[in-house]
Design an enzyme around this catalytic site. Structure first.
Site, short mmCIF file in Angstrom:
data_model
loop_
_atom_site.label_atom_id
_atom_site.label_comp_id
_atom_site.label_asym_id
_atom_site.label_seq_id
_atom_site.Cartn_x
_atom_site.Cartn_y
_atom_site.Cartn_z
CG ASP A 153 -13.89 -30.32 14.78
OD1 ASP A 153 -14.16 -29.34 15.50
OD2 ASP A 153 -13.76 -31.47 15.22
NE ARG A 154 -7.96 -25.90 9.37
CZ ARG A 154 -7.31 -24.95 8.69
NH1 ARG A 154 -7.14 -25.08 7.39
NH2 ARG A 154 -6.83 -23.90 9.31
#
Length: 352
Positions: free
Chosen positions: A107-108
């Site tokens: 995930d970012r």
């Protein structure tokens, strides 16, 4: 020849005018690869290239492993351009004509170990390795054993503590579209057949006692689903990850955070006397008003692709003598980002 001068912000260019801009040697080395970066991506300068290369923990001819910082997207798409895959094409190709390619994602907002393939053959086998569908076995027993030993291990700080100290979460996930018609959200499948679901399995283990309403847990995903760990923590265990406002917003609203105290930057221990400069090191930690996501891929174990690739490519049954001495497995451990280190050190000091 006219002397050079600085251009003003409101100055209009004239036909035939020339502009000189500084270009470092490091930038010219990667300029030929700028065509593979999505339109709109900012070309990394020498300092940014140096920073990206400092993230690399391991490199051989087949793979590249780096410690991704938080808030850096892994895969680029409109309107995201400065993503890990795009920057890797410009900064992490080294002596190859093309940059490395992603074989899995983070995930970012999360951080930690990220694996990239450097050749078409290694990328193909790594995609096979990270495929959740049980693929066909190879004729090489050593390769099969090494694949079975592959795993990722995450550390997370959650609000609350799971009822059991360890366990296995088997909760299928579904994707739904919210009322705005744009935002996608992952939820636990309700098994009513209204939406397609995917199997999602996660092992977990509590690492210590609950302190100030939070617990450290270790997570080992056995499947690779979008937001799997975040949803399993928030909805299956009822303990959302600190800083996960998408799946744990309501719990964050009720969460009584630690008192805002000054802490020593290196050890994370509270100061005896309050000092204003201590507030700078609290950013993103459990002391912050808006903590960053506390989810980090700390450990990665995978087959030594560089060892097995010649065997897999040639369909041979035994390794060549020059490769037999290399390890079958590679193991990597990555340090936590700064905001998680602060939280870890601070909470550890409460145990002393």
């Amino acid at each position: 020849m006219k002397s050079l001068r600085k251009i003003k912000h409101n100055e209009v260019m004239e036909v035939g005018a020339r502009v000189w801009v500084p270009v470092s040697i490091a930038e010219t080395r990667v300029s030929r690869r700028f065509d593979c970066i999505p339109s709109g991506t900012l070309h990394p300068n020498a300092d940014e290239i140096d920073y990206l290369r400092r993230l690399v923990k391991y490199k051989d001819y087949a793979i590249l492993v780096l410690n991704k910082p938080p808030k850096l997207p892994v895969k680029g798409s409109l309107p995201v351009h400065n993503s890990m895959d795009a920057l890797a094409a410009a900064a992490l190709s080294y002596d190859y004509d093309e940059g490395p390619k992603l074989v899995h994602r983070l995930d970012r907002e999360s951080s930690g170990l990220l694996l990239l393939g450097r050749t078409k053959e290694s990328i193909s086998h790594l995609h096979w390795l990270f495929n959740d569908i049980n693929p066909a076995k190879s004729s090489c027993k050593a390769w099969n054993d090494a694949c079975d030993a592959k795993f990722q291990r995450f550390w997370a700080l959650v609000i609350g503590t799971p009822k059991e100290n360890e366990g296995l979460i088997r909760s299928p996930l579904s994707k739904i579209l919210l009322d705005d018609g744009k935002t996608e959200r992952v939820i636990l499948a309700q098994n009513v057949g209204l939406e397609p679901s995917q199997e999602a399995v996660t092992e977990y283990r509590v690492l210590g006692p609950m302190i100030n309403g939070c617990s450290w847990v270790e997570l080992r995903p056995l499947t690779s689903r979008k937001h799997q760990l975040r949803v399993h923590c928030a909805e299956a265990l009822g303990t959302p990850i600190v800083g996960d406002y998408k799946y744990g917003w309501f719990v964050h609203r009720k969460w009584k955070q630690m008192p805002r105290v000054d802490i020593e930057p290196r050890t994370g221990k509270p100061y005896k006397l309050r000092r204003p400069e201590g507030l700078d090191v609290q950013k993103g930690s459990v002391l912050s008003k808006v903590p960053l996501l506390h989810l980090h891929c700390r450990e990665l174990v995978l087959p030594n692709i560089a060892k097995f690739l010649p065997l897999l490519s040639n369909n041979a049954e035994t390794l060549s003598p020059g490769l037999s001495g290399k390890p079958d497995l590679l193991r990597f451990v990555a340090s936590m980002p700064k905001h998680m280190k602060i939280s870890w050190n601070l909470m550890s000091s409460y145990l002393v």
